[in-house]
Design a protein around this motif. Structure first.
Motif, PDB file in Angstrom:
ATOM      1  N   GLY A  48      36.336   1.476 -13.975  1.00  0.00           N
ATOM      2  CA  GLY A  48      35.302   0.646 -13.221  1.00  0.00           C
ATOM      3  C   GLY A  48      35.289  -0.851 -13.728  1.00  0.00           C
ATOM      4  N   GLY A  49      36.429  -1.134 -14.200  1.00  0.00           N
ATOM      5  CA  GLY A  49      36.837  -2.747 -14.650  1.00  0.00           C
ATOM      6  C   GLY A  49      36.409  -2.694 -16.218  1.00  0.00           C
ATOM      7  N   ARG A  50      36.017  -1.798 -16.871  1.00  0.00           N
ATOM      8  CA  ARG A  50      35.518  -1.970 -18.070  1.00  0.00           C
ATOM      9  C   ARG A  50      36.686  -1.231 -19.242  1.00  0.00           C
ATOM     10  N   ARG A  51      36.717  -1.745 -20.192  1.00  0.00           N
ATOM     11  CA  ARG A  51      37.842  -1.091 -21.252  1.00  0.00           C
ATOM     12  C   ARG A  51      37.085  -0.064 -21.793  1.00  0.00           C
ATOM     13  N   ALA A  52      37.819   1.329 -21.733  1.00  0.00           N
ATOM     14  CA  ALA A  52      37.180   2.513 -22.372  1.00  0.00           C
ATOM     15  C   ALA A  52      38.212   2.828 -23.259  1.00  0.00           C
ATOM     16  N   CYS A  53      37.726   3.403 -24.549  1.00  0.00           N
ATOM     17  CA  CYS A  53      38.469   4.092 -25.583  1.00  0.00           C
ATOM     18  C   CYS A  53      38.248   5.243 -26.122  1.00  0.00           C
ATOM     19  N   VAL A  54      38.988   6.302 -25.808  1.00  0.00           N
ATOM     20  CA  VAL A  54      38.778   7.549 -25.854  1.00  0.00           C
ATOM     21  C   VAL A  54      38.953   8.017 -27.736  1.00  0.00           C
ATOM     22  N   GLY A  55      38.165   8.847 -28.131  1.00  0.00           N
ATOM     23  CA  GLY A  55      38.662   9.049 -29.603  1.00  0.00           C
ATOM     24  C   GLY A  55      37.899  10.569 -30.009  1.00  0.00           C
ATOM     25  N   PRO A  56      38.035  11.034 -31.287  1.00  0.00           N
ATOM     26  CA  PRO A  56      37.626  12.259 -31.826  1.00  0.00           C
ATOM     27  C   PRO A  56      36.197  12.635 -31.534  1.00  0.00           C
ATOM     28  N   ASP A  57      35.102  11.494 -31.383  1.00  0.00           N
ATOM     29  CA  ASP A  57      33.962  11.833 -31.098  1.00  0.00           C
ATOM     30  C   ASP A  57      33.401  11.172 -29.853  1.00  0.00           C
ATOM     31  N   THR A  58      34.252  10.392 -29.055  1.00  0.00           N
ATOM     32  CA  THR A  58      33.902   9.830 -27.865  1.00  0.00           C
ATOM     33  C   THR A  58      34.884  10.519 -26.530  1.00  0.00           C
ATOM     34  N   ALA A  59      34.370  10.934 -25.691  1.00  0.00           N
ATOM     35  CA  ALA A  59      34.863  11.263 -24.327  1.00  0.00           C
ATOM     36  C   ALA A  59      34.846  10.247 -23.463  1.00  0.00           C
ATOM     37  N   ILE A  60      35.626  10.273 -22.516  1.00  0.00           N
ATOM     38  CA  ILE A  60      35.539   9.214 -21.463  1.00  0.00           C
ATOM     39  C   ILE A  60      34.916  10.002 -19.964  1.00  0.00           C
ATOM     40  N   ALA A  61      33.885   9.286 -19.512  1.00  0.00           N
ATOM     41  CA  ALA A  61      33.254   9.998 -18.227  1.00  0.00           C
ATOM     42  C   ALA A  61      33.539   8.802 -17.282  1.00  0.00           C
ATOM     43  N   ILE A  62      33.810   9.627 -15.917  1.00  0.00           N
ATOM     44  CA  ILE A  62      34.293   8.724 -14.813  1.00  0.00           C
ATOM     45  C   ILE A  62      33.643   9.484 -13.672  1.00  0.00           C
ATOM     46  N   ALA A 101      24.741  10.338 -12.137  1.00  0.00           N
ATOM     47  CA  ALA A 101      25.741   9.291 -12.444  1.00  0.00           C
ATOM     48  C   ALA A 101      25.820   9.042 -13.893  1.00  0.00           C
ATOM     49  N   PHE A 102      26.963   9.066 -14.422  1.00  0.00           N
ATOM     50  CA  PHE A 102      27.154   8.436 -15.779  1.00  0.00           C
ATOM     51  C   PHE A 102      26.930   6.799 -15.531  1.00  0.00           C
ATOM     52  N   ASP A 103      26.315   6.434 -16.926  1.00  0.00           N
ATOM     53  CA  ASP A 103      25.801   5.090 -16.854  1.00  0.00           C
ATOM     54  C   ASP A 103      26.896   4.234 -17.468  1.00  0.00           C
ATOM     55  N   GLY A 104      27.879   4.891 -18.061  1.00  0.00           N
ATOM     56  CA  GLY A 104      28.997   4.085 -18.510  1.00  0.00           C
ATOM     57  C   GLY A 104      30.152   5.123 -18.961  1.00  0.00           C
ATOM     58  N   PRO A 105      31.361   4.505 -19.355  1.00  0.00           N
ATOM     59  CA  PRO A 105      32.488   5.339 -19.686  1.00  0.00           C
ATOM     60  C   PRO A 105      32.539   6.385 -20.913  1.00  0.00           C
ATOM     61  N   HIS A 106      31.682   5.799 -21.892  1.00  0.00           N
ATOM     62  CA  HIS A 106      31.674   6.350 -23.348  1.00  0.00           C
ATOM     63  C   HIS A 106      30.637   7.526 -23.417  1.00  0.00           C
ATOM     64  N   LEU A 107      31.360   8.773 -23.536  1.00  0.00           N
ATOM     65  CA  LEU A 107      30.535   9.727 -23.733  1.00  0.00           C
ATOM     66  C   LEU A 107      30.499  10.347 -24.955  1.00  0.00           C
ATOM     67  N   PRO A 108      29.466  10.399 -26.078  1.00  0.00           N
ATOM     68  CA  PRO A 108      29.565  11.134 -27.134  1.00  0.00           C
ATOM     69  C   PRO A 108      29.812  12.541 -27.192  1.00  0.00           C
ATOM     70  N   LEU A 109      30.843  13.010 -28.021  1.00  0.00           N
ATOM     71  CA  LEU A 109      31.081  14.124 -28.299  1.00  0.00           C
ATOM     72  C   LEU A 109      30.718  14.906 -29.557  1.00  0.00           C
ATOM     73  N   GLY A 110      29.916  15.970 -29.671  1.00  0.00           N
ATOM     74  CA  GLY A 110      29.560  16.577 -30.779  1.00  0.00           C
ATOM     75  C   GLY A 110      30.669  17.597 -31.343  1.00  0.00           C
TER      76      GLY A 110
END
Length: 270
Positions: A48-62, A101-110
């Protein structure tokens, strides 16, 4: 390039395990989806025009029909990802008011969620259906990933039904001519608009350009035909390609794997 893909389907939608190195062009999906990185090169996404970085504790929500792309470094091992594509009816039934709706692309991952994702991926990589994961457990896991903020709860994401009747008419024309690759000049004239005005109103209504929306329709139709077992040459022609090689490149740029790999994955079901 190593391109294994496995697909697990359920009432929640589907899970894809995918290993890719090539970039994804800007595209969209009708389903909300969540991308979990498991190893290799994570790449860099734009959602959605925003930079998003996935990682071991962060998923990406679209969100549904939210444009996104994924870029990878020119060298290095492929990235391994577990992707949840969430059925709209299943998702809406679990949210107050039937909207989500997700409010942003970064989703905390436990830690427990990541362990479950790794467990699913290992079973799929081994060529097995995860029979020891019950449908209830998988749905519970998918449900745990869908945690919008309070600001996003009840917010309606665009579901393909434009408010402007001219854009609704244009979308209907595009669906009817998905294999003919309709001229947007002709579509604009048919709905009584100039090309620049049509493009501006279409994007304001759908958040997508007409080109990206049409490509979304073409990919959806391609996936449907691949799952039904149609020959690749027929599918390529049906969605507007004269050469199968061009269709394969188009499909790979949008889905991450070749049509042949995707068809093979259709045998992996829950």
């Amino acid at each position: 390039m190593r391109e294994p893909i496995k697909v697990l389907r359920g009432t929640f939608g589907r899970i894809s395990l995918i290993s890719v190195r090539r970039d994804f062009v800007t595209h969209a999906h009708r389903e909300a989806h969540i991308i979990i990185w498991l190893g290799g090169a994570p790449g860099e996404m734009t959602v959605g025009g925003r930079r998003a970085c996935v990682g071991p504790d962060t998923a990406i929500a679209i969100n549904p029909l939210e444009p996104h792309s994924h870029a990878f470094p020119p060298a290095g091992e492929p990235g391994l990802f577990l992707v949840f594509y969430l059925d709209d009816d299943w998702l809406r039934a679990r949210r107050p008011g039937g909207a989500f709706a997700f409010d942003g692309p970064h989703l905390p991952l436990g830690a427990e969620q990541r362990a479950t994702a790794v467990r699913i991926s290992q079973l799929l990589e081994g060529g097995e259906d995860p029979a020891d994961l019950s449908a209830y457990e998988i749905e519970r896991f998918a449900d745990s990933l869908c945690r919008p903020s309070k600001a996003a709860q009840g917010a309606a994401t665009w579901d393909g039904r434009a408010r402007d009747f001219r854009i609704r008419k244009a979308i209907a024309m595009m669906k009817d001519a998905v294999g003919a690759r309709p001229s947007f000049d002709d579509v604009a004239r048919s709905v009584g608009m100039s090309r620049p005005h049509f493009f501006a109103v279409f994007k304001s209504q759908t958040k997508l350009t007409p080109n990206i929306y049409l490509n979304t329709l073409r990919i959806e139709e391609s996936v449907r035909l691949l799952q039904s077992g149609e020959p690749l040459t027929f599918i390529a022609h049906h969605v507007g390609f004269t050469q199968q090689s061009n269709f394969s490149r188009f499909f790979r740029d949008h889905v991450g794997v070749t049509p042949t790999a995707y068809r093979s994955a259709s045998q992996h079901r829950q």
